[in-house]
Design a protein around this motif. Structure first.
Motif, PDB file in Angstrom:
ATOM      1  N   GLY A 163       0.826  -1.199   0.000  1.00  0.00           N
ATOM      2  CA  GLY A 163       0.000   0.000   0.000  1.00  0.00           C
ATOM      3  C   GLY A 163       0.860   1.247   0.000  1.00  0.00           C
ATOM      4  N   VAL A 164       0.213   2.383  -0.226  1.00  0.00           N
ATOM      5  CA  VAL A 164       0.887   3.680  -0.197  1.00  0.00           C
ATOM      6  C   VAL A 164       0.241   4.533   0.886  1.00  0.00           C
ATOM      7  CG1 VAL A 164       1.504   5.758  -1.483  1.00  0.00           C
ATOM      8  CG2 VAL A 164       1.374   3.561  -2.664  1.00  0.00           C
ATOM      9  N   VAL A 165       1.049   5.074   1.778  1.00  0.00           N
ATOM     10  CA  VAL A 165       0.558   5.946   2.836  1.00  0.00           C
ATOM     11  C   VAL A 165       0.368   7.350   2.260  1.00  0.00           C
ATOM     12  CG1 VAL A 165       0.991   6.893   5.121  1.00  0.00           C
ATOM     13  CG2 VAL A 165       1.822   4.598   4.539  1.00  0.00           C
ATOM     14  N   LEU A 166      -0.833   7.894   2.441  1.00  0.00           N
ATOM     15  CA  LEU A 166      -1.147   9.228   1.937  1.00  0.00           C
ATOM     16  C   LEU A 166      -1.503  10.159   3.092  1.00  0.00           C
ATOM     17  CD1 LEU A 166      -3.498   8.286  -1.061  1.00  0.00           C
ATOM     18  CD2 LEU A 166      -1.028   8.711  -1.141  1.00  0.00           C
ATOM     19  N   LYS A 167      -1.004  11.373   3.012  1.00  0.00           N
ATOM     20  CA  LYS A 167      -1.417  12.434   3.927  1.00  0.00           C
ATOM     21  C   LYS A 167      -1.925  13.586   3.079  1.00  0.00           C
ATOM     22  CE  LYS A 167       0.022  15.522   7.647  1.00  0.00           C
ATOM     23  NZ  LYS A 167       1.102  15.970   8.546  1.00  0.00           N
ATOM     24  N   ASP A 168      -3.184  13.948   3.283  1.00  0.00           N
ATOM     25  CA  ASP A 168      -3.826  14.977   2.462  1.00  0.00           C
ATOM     26  C   ASP A 168      -3.697  14.656   0.976  1.00  0.00           C
ATOM     27  OD1 ASP A 168      -4.568  16.448   4.741  1.00  0.00           O
ATOM     28  OD2 ASP A 168      -2.611  17.438   4.797  1.00  0.00           O
ATOM     29  N   GLY A 169      -3.798  13.362   0.658  1.00  0.00           N
ATOM     30  CA  GLY A 169      -3.790  12.925  -0.728  1.00  0.00           C
ATOM     31  C   GLY A 169      -2.429  12.754  -1.358  1.00  0.00           C
ATOM     32  N   GLN A 170      -1.357  13.059  -0.612  1.00  0.00           N
ATOM     33  CA  GLN A 170      -0.002  12.961  -1.153  1.00  0.00           C
ATOM     34  C   GLN A 170       0.782  11.878  -0.415  1.00  0.00           C
ATOM     35  OE1 GLN A 170       0.908  14.758  -3.899  1.00  0.00           O
ATOM     36  NE2 GLN A 170      -1.242  15.410  -3.819  1.00  0.00           N
ATOM     37  N   PRO A 171       1.696  11.180  -1.119  1.00  0.00           N
ATOM     38  CA  PRO A 171       2.494  10.144  -0.452  1.00  0.00           C
ATOM     39  C   PRO A 171       3.266  10.703   0.739  1.00  0.00           C
ATOM     40  CG  PRO A 171       2.724   9.980  -2.832  1.00  0.00           C
ATOM     41  CD  PRO A 171       1.973  11.258  -2.566  1.00  0.00           C
ATOM     42  N   ALA A 172       3.312   9.921   1.814  1.00  0.00           N
ATOM     43  CA  ALA A 172       4.010  10.317   3.039  1.00  0.00           C
ATOM     44  C   ALA A 172       5.312   9.527   3.133  1.00  0.00           C
ATOM     45  CB  ALA A 172       3.141  10.062   4.259  1.00  0.00           C
ATOM     46  N   PRO A 173       6.444  10.146   2.792  1.00  0.00           N
ATOM     47  CA  PRO A 173       7.719   9.416   2.791  1.00  0.00           C
ATOM     48  C   PRO A 173       8.093   8.898   4.177  1.00  0.00           C
ATOM     49  CG  PRO A 173       7.916  11.546   1.680  1.00  0.00           C
ATOM     50  CD  PRO A 173       6.608  11.548   2.398  1.00  0.00           C
TER      51      PRO A 173
END
Length: 255
Positions: A163-173
């Motif tokens: 999965g990809v972690v998103l914060k406010d719709g953007q990837p969270a490195p």
């Protein structure tokens, strides 16, 4: 030992204890409905791998389902129940048409005194009606959310979930991701290090984990909210925003 040293020693011992992970379980009666129909969703604030105990959960700030691009408010369907003497919630919703539906919950902020912060874990789970295999990666648009790259339904034990972690719709490195299995009582952790598995997403917010056993697995990406909240004493304290998704793995033997 001098009595004056006891408070400091007790504080040091307490601080050395590993923090117990809190998970908002959102567990449906099935992840795939071969013939469509009703699905029941149980919401419990608990410690999955330890088998509880459940903690008191007030009515969610928001609960709904995303189906074919439209969100339905499910708050009127909630009914309270008791788990380990604590309040938990349940709802039933009908899925009469083919396609995946994304159930989601925004809980009320939970004050964690041991960590001095509020916790808000935005939680979701996907249910596929008529085993369509479509729409499973649709995003709700939550402040913190996991975009599945692996279809989160119809998975075998041993499958790799990504999965990809998103914060406010953007990837969270490099987001930290905690993983726990809903223990049915069949597994005893050798020690505390085995209770919560921990990994970190890569520079693109992507993470992967191989689910070694059948059952429900929770993936909670932990992020810090941009704005603090006000504690009961008036202090401004940090807020842990969690992006949590539940995925079921099925044993190939049918168990």
């Amino acid at each position: 030992m001098r009595p004056a040293l006891l408070p400091a020693l007790c504080l040091a011992i307490t601080a050395a204890q590993p923090a117990t992970a809190h998970f908002l379980q959102a567990i449906p009666s099935a992840d795939v409905l071969p013939d469509g129909g009703p699905v029941t969703l149980d919401l419990t604030f608990t410690h999955p791998m330890e088998g509880g105990p459940a903690m008191e959960m007030v009515a969610p700030a928001r609960v709904g389902v995303l189906t074919e691009g439209a969100i339905t408010d499910l708050a009127p369907a909630l009914t309270a129940r008791k788990v380990d003497g604590a309040t938990a919630w349940r709802l039933t919703h009908d899925l009469p048409a083919p396609g995946a539906s994304v159930f989601f919950v925004q809980p009320q902020p939970y004050w964690e005194p041991a960590e001095g912060k509020f916790i808000v874990h935005y939680t979701k789970v996907v249910v596929d009606s008529f085993a369509s295999g479509e729409g499973w990666d649709a995003l709700v648009g939550l402040p913190a959310e996991i975009r599945p790259l692996t279809r989160p339904t119809g998975l075998w034990a041993g499958n790799l979930f990504t999965g990809v972690v998103l914060k406010d719709g953007q990837p969270a490195p490099f987001a930290e991701v905690e993983v726990e299995w809903v223990n049915d009582g069949s597994v005893a952790a050798p020690n505390d290090a085995f209770i919560t598995q921990v990994l970190r997403a890569d520079a693109n917010g992507t993470f992967s984990y191989t689910m070694p056993r059948a059952g429900w697995w929770g993936f909670a990406a932990l992020l810090e909210a941009d704005a603090p909240m006000t504690a009961q004493d008036g202090a401004q304290v940090p807020v842990e925003e969690g992006a949590l998704i539940w995925v079921q793995a099925t044993d190939m033997g049918g168990n």
